[in-house]
Design a protein around this motif. Structure first.
Motif, PDB file in Angstrom:
ATOM      1  N   PRO A 131       1.125  -1.162   0.101  1.00  0.00           N
ATOM      2  CA  PRO A 131      -0.092   0.031  -0.168  1.00  0.00           C
ATOM      3  C   PRO A 131       0.763   1.184  -0.225  1.00  0.00           C
ATOM      4  O   PRO A 131       0.271   2.453  -0.208  1.00  0.00           O
ATOM      5  CB  PRO A 131      -0.986  -0.162   1.182  1.00  0.00           C
ATOM      6  CG  PRO A 131      -0.189  -0.803   1.907  1.00  0.00           C
ATOM      7  CD  PRO A 131       0.512  -2.592   1.276  1.00  0.00           C
ATOM      8  N   VAL A 132       2.161   1.254  -0.272  1.00  0.00           N
ATOM      9  CA  VAL A 132       2.985   2.614   0.229  1.00  0.00           C
ATOM     10  C   VAL A 132       3.952   1.967  -0.679  1.00  0.00           C
ATOM     11  O   VAL A 132       4.735   0.823  -0.609  1.00  0.00           O
ATOM     12  CB  VAL A 132       3.434   2.770   1.562  1.00  0.00           C
ATOM     13  CG1 VAL A 132       4.356   3.775   1.959  1.00  0.00           C
ATOM     14  CG2 VAL A 132       2.840   2.811   2.546  1.00  0.00           C
ATOM     15  N   ASP A 133       4.393   3.310  -1.231  1.00  0.00           N
ATOM     16  CA  ASP A 133       5.156   3.157  -2.401  1.00  0.00           C
ATOM     17  C   ASP A 133       7.037   3.029  -1.653  1.00  0.00           C
ATOM     18  O   ASP A 133       7.529   3.996  -1.425  1.00  0.00           O
ATOM     19  CB  ASP A 133       4.730   3.946  -3.995  1.00  0.00           C
ATOM     20  CG  ASP A 133       6.027   3.884  -4.805  1.00  0.00           C
ATOM     21  OD1 ASP A 133       6.376   2.859  -5.070  1.00  0.00           O
ATOM     22  OD2 ASP A 133       6.500   5.081  -5.336  1.00  0.00           O
ATOM     23  N   ARG A 134       7.548   2.507  -1.689  1.00  0.00           N
ATOM     24  CA  ARG A 134       8.900   2.383  -1.311  1.00  0.00           C
ATOM     25  C   ARG A 134      10.058   1.326  -1.415  1.00  0.00           C
ATOM     26  O   ARG A 134       9.292   0.692  -2.365  1.00  0.00           O
ATOM     27  CB  ARG A 134       8.326   1.961   0.314  1.00  0.00           C
ATOM     28  CG  ARG A 134       8.357   1.300   0.901  1.00  0.00           C
ATOM     29  CD  ARG A 134       8.111   1.351   2.620  1.00  0.00           C
ATOM     30  NE  ARG A 134       9.492   0.487   3.275  1.00  0.00           N
ATOM     31  CZ  ARG A 134       9.213   0.145   4.074  1.00  0.00           C
ATOM     32  NH1 ARG A 134       8.646  -0.487   5.155  1.00  0.00           N
ATOM     33  NH2 ARG A 134      10.162  -1.020   5.083  1.00  0.00           N
ATOM     34  N   ASP A 135      10.932   1.450  -1.458  1.00  0.00           N
ATOM     35  CA  ASP A 135      12.197   0.893  -1.684  1.00  0.00           C
ATOM     36  C   ASP A 135      12.923   0.493  -0.422  1.00  0.00           C
ATOM     37  O   ASP A 135      13.264   1.017   0.504  1.00  0.00           O
ATOM     38  CB  ASP A 135      13.033   1.184  -2.928  1.00  0.00           C
ATOM     39  CG  ASP A 135      12.585   1.354  -4.763  1.00  0.00           C
ATOM     40  OD1 ASP A 135      11.413   0.954  -4.573  1.00  0.00           O
ATOM     41  OD2 ASP A 135      12.903   2.400  -4.992  1.00  0.00           O
ATOM     42  N   LEU A 136      13.397  -1.039  -0.549  1.00  0.00           N
ATOM     43  CA  LEU A 136      13.673  -1.235   0.062  1.00  0.00           C
ATOM     44  C   LEU A 136      14.918  -2.093  -0.020  1.00  0.00           C
ATOM     45  O   LEU A 136      15.392  -3.011  -0.865  1.00  0.00           O
ATOM     46  CB  LEU A 136      13.350  -2.186   1.063  1.00  0.00           C
ATOM     47  CG  LEU A 136      13.865  -3.311   2.548  1.00  0.00           C
ATOM     48  CD1 LEU A 136      14.435  -2.393   3.247  1.00  0.00           C
ATOM     49  CD2 LEU A 136      12.913  -4.424   3.046  1.00  0.00           C
ATOM     50  N   HIS A 137      16.438  -1.437  -0.072  1.00  0.00           N
ATOM     51  CA  HIS A 137      17.376  -1.742  -0.232  1.00  0.00           C
ATOM     52  C   HIS A 137      18.118  -2.893   0.205  1.00  0.00           C
ATOM     53  O   HIS A 137      18.507  -2.601   1.613  1.00  0.00           O
ATOM     54  CB  HIS A 137      18.806  -1.090  -0.527  1.00  0.00           C
ATOM     55  CG  HIS A 137      17.484   0.013  -1.590  1.00  0.00           C
ATOM     56  ND1 HIS A 137      18.052  -0.364  -3.425  1.00  0.00           N
ATOM     57  CD2 HIS A 137      17.278   0.942  -1.627  1.00  0.00           C
ATOM     58  CE1 HIS A 137      17.625   0.877  -4.195  1.00  0.00           C
ATOM     59  NE2 HIS A 137      17.050   1.395  -3.316  1.00  0.00           N
ATOM     60  N   LEU A 138      18.318  -4.083   0.780  1.00  0.00           N
ATOM     61  CA  LEU A 138      19.271  -4.849   1.378  1.00  0.00           C
ATOM     62  C   LEU A 138      20.544  -4.545   1.816  1.00  0.00           C
ATOM     63  O   LEU A 138      21.129  -5.325   2.721  1.00  0.00           O
ATOM     64  CB  LEU A 138      18.989  -6.445   0.531  1.00  0.00           C
ATOM     65  CG  LEU A 138      17.191  -6.812   0.751  1.00  0.00           C
ATOM     66  CD1 LEU A 138      17.039  -8.194   0.225  1.00  0.00           C
ATOM     67  CD2 LEU A 138      16.401  -6.746   2.113  1.00  0.00           C
ATOM     68  N   ARG A 139      21.134  -3.881   0.827  1.00  0.00           N
ATOM     69  CA  ARG A 139      23.099  -3.600   1.163  1.00  0.00           C
ATOM     70  C   ARG A 139      23.542  -5.191   1.509  1.00  0.00           C
ATOM     71  O   ARG A 139      24.195  -5.029   2.509  1.00  0.00           O
ATOM     72  CB  ARG A 139      22.720  -2.992   2.152  1.00  0.00           C
ATOM     73  CG  ARG A 139      22.431  -1.739   0.992  1.00  0.00           C
ATOM     74  CD  ARG A 139      22.640  -0.460   1.746  1.00  0.00           C
ATOM     75  NE  ARG A 139      21.888   1.032   1.304  1.00  0.00           N
ATOM     76  CZ  ARG A 139      21.046   0.896   1.519  1.00  0.00           C
ATOM     77  NH1 ARG A 139      19.810   0.843   2.122  1.00  0.00           N
ATOM     78  NH2 ARG A 139      20.590   2.890   0.621  1.00  0.00           N
ATOM     79  N   GLY A 140      23.009  -6.183   1.012  1.00  0.00           N
ATOM     80  CA  GLY A 140      23.804  -7.819   1.435  1.00  0.00           C
ATOM     81  C   GLY A 140      23.222  -8.209   2.334  1.00  0.00           C
ATOM     82  O   GLY A 140      24.226  -8.860   2.651  1.00  0.00           O
ATOM     83  N   ARG A 141      22.378  -7.329   3.543  1.00  0.00           N
ATOM     84  CA  ARG A 141      22.076  -7.943   5.038  1.00  0.00           C
ATOM     85  C   ARG A 141      21.259  -9.467   4.333  1.00  0.00           C
ATOM     86  O   ARG A 141      20.721 -10.156   5.538  1.00  0.00           O
ATOM     87  CB  ARG A 141      20.819  -6.964   4.871  1.00  0.00           C
ATOM     88  CG  ARG A 141      21.478  -5.702   5.843  1.00  0.00           C
ATOM     89  CD  ARG A 141      21.192  -4.981   6.640  1.00  0.00           C
ATOM     90  NE  ARG A 141      20.490  -4.228   5.550  1.00  0.00           N
ATOM     91  CZ  ARG A 141      18.349  -4.062   5.726  1.00  0.00           C
ATOM     92  NH1 ARG A 141      18.727  -3.370   6.846  1.00  0.00           N
ATOM     93  NH2 ARG A 141      17.783  -3.277   4.977  1.00  0.00           N
ATOM     94  N   GLY A 142      20.504  -9.474   3.160  1.00  0.00           N
ATOM     95  CA  GLY A 142      19.599 -10.943   3.458  1.00  0.00           C
ATOM     96  C   GLY A 142      18.370 -10.468   3.134  1.00  0.00           C
ATOM     97  O   GLY A 142      17.954  -9.148   3.836  1.00  0.00           O
ATOM     98  N   LEU A 143      17.562 -11.256   3.623  1.00  0.00           N
ATOM     99  CA  LEU A 143      15.929 -11.358   3.188  1.00  0.00           C
ATOM    100  C   LEU A 143      15.257 -12.702   4.167  1.00  0.00           C
ATOM    101  O   LEU A 143      15.410 -13.577   3.305  1.00  0.00           O
ATOM    102  CB  LEU A 143      15.168 -10.667   1.674  1.00  0.00           C
ATOM    103  CG  LEU A 143      13.642 -10.899   2.023  1.00  0.00           C
ATOM    104  CD1 LEU A 143      13.106  -9.208   3.195  1.00  0.00           C
ATOM    105  CD2 LEU A 143      12.753 -10.486   0.786  1.00  0.00           C
ATOM    106  N   THR A 144      15.256 -12.217   5.600  1.00  0.00           N
ATOM    107  CA  THR A 144      14.030 -13.024   5.791  1.00  0.00           C
ATOM    108  C   THR A 144      12.914 -13.756   5.283  1.00  0.00           C
ATOM    109  O   THR A 144      11.794 -12.813   5.454  1.00  0.00           O
ATOM    110  CB  THR A 144      13.815 -13.172   7.166  1.00  0.00           C
ATOM    111  OG1 THR A 144      15.542 -12.984   8.023  1.00  0.00           O
ATOM    112  CG2 THR A 144      13.313 -14.983   8.027  1.00  0.00           C
TER     113      THR A 144
END
Length: 178
Positions: A44-57
């Motif tokens: 619902p919200v327009d945003r970008d999430l950059h992982l920067r090597g952190r991985g994603l759970t």
């Protein structure tokens, strides 16, 4: 709820083994799309999430309906909570030992073999091969077991992956775990 989580885990593991990370991410749901190298999520919200090597759970949620939820705190690893599928498809290899004799007497040798082979997740073709029956026969047996609440079936590309429900596991283990 546990059966849905177990089925999703088997489906994700199968997709990862068969098609790699991209294949696993591509199958997360209709509102999640893998467009290499980006995971696009309807949100619902327009945003970008950059992982920067952190991985994603990735966290499957029985109660998450519709839109996935991204938990993003710059000090913590990013998390994506995605909805589990609640519907089974309409259609219907473990080398596990044969089913217990009492279970065979109760549900028949072929259904018992199919139930045993589903313990770690198996496709209809794999179940047919292990039970020594045609794919059509395996489909009929998995339909009966699914309608009885003993199996969950999830589409995985051209195949259907079958896993045990808690009731299926209980029935399978009722003969002393043999």
């Amino acid at each position: 709820m546990q059966a849905h989580h177990d089925a999703d885990r088997s489906l994700r593991a199968r997709a990862l083994l068969d098609d790699g990370t991209g294949g696993m991410l591509a199958g997360l749901g209709p509102c999640i799309r893998w467009v290499r190298p980006t995971l696009e999520v309807d949100y619902p919200v327009d945003r970008d999430l950059h992982l920067r090597g952190r991985g994603l759970t990735l966290v499957p949620s029985y109660f998450c309906q519709g839109t996935p939820v991204a938990l993003a705190d710059p000090d913590l690893p990013p998390v994506l909570v995605y909805p589990l599928r609640h519907q089974d498809p309409d259609d219907g290899h473990t080398g596990a030992p044969g089913p217990p004799a009492r279970l065979c007497a109760l549900i028949g040798a072929t259904r018992a073999a199919i139930l045993r082979a589903s313990a770690t997740g198996a496709t209809t073709g794999e179940l047919a091969r292990l039970a020594g029956v045609s794919a059509a026969s395996a489909t009929r047996h998995t339909t009966v077991l699914r309608n009885s609440g003993l199996l969950l079936s999830r589409r995985h590309g051209p195949s259907v992956l079958h896993t045990l429900t808690p009731a299926g596991t209980t029935l399978l283990n009722a003969d002393g775990g043999r």
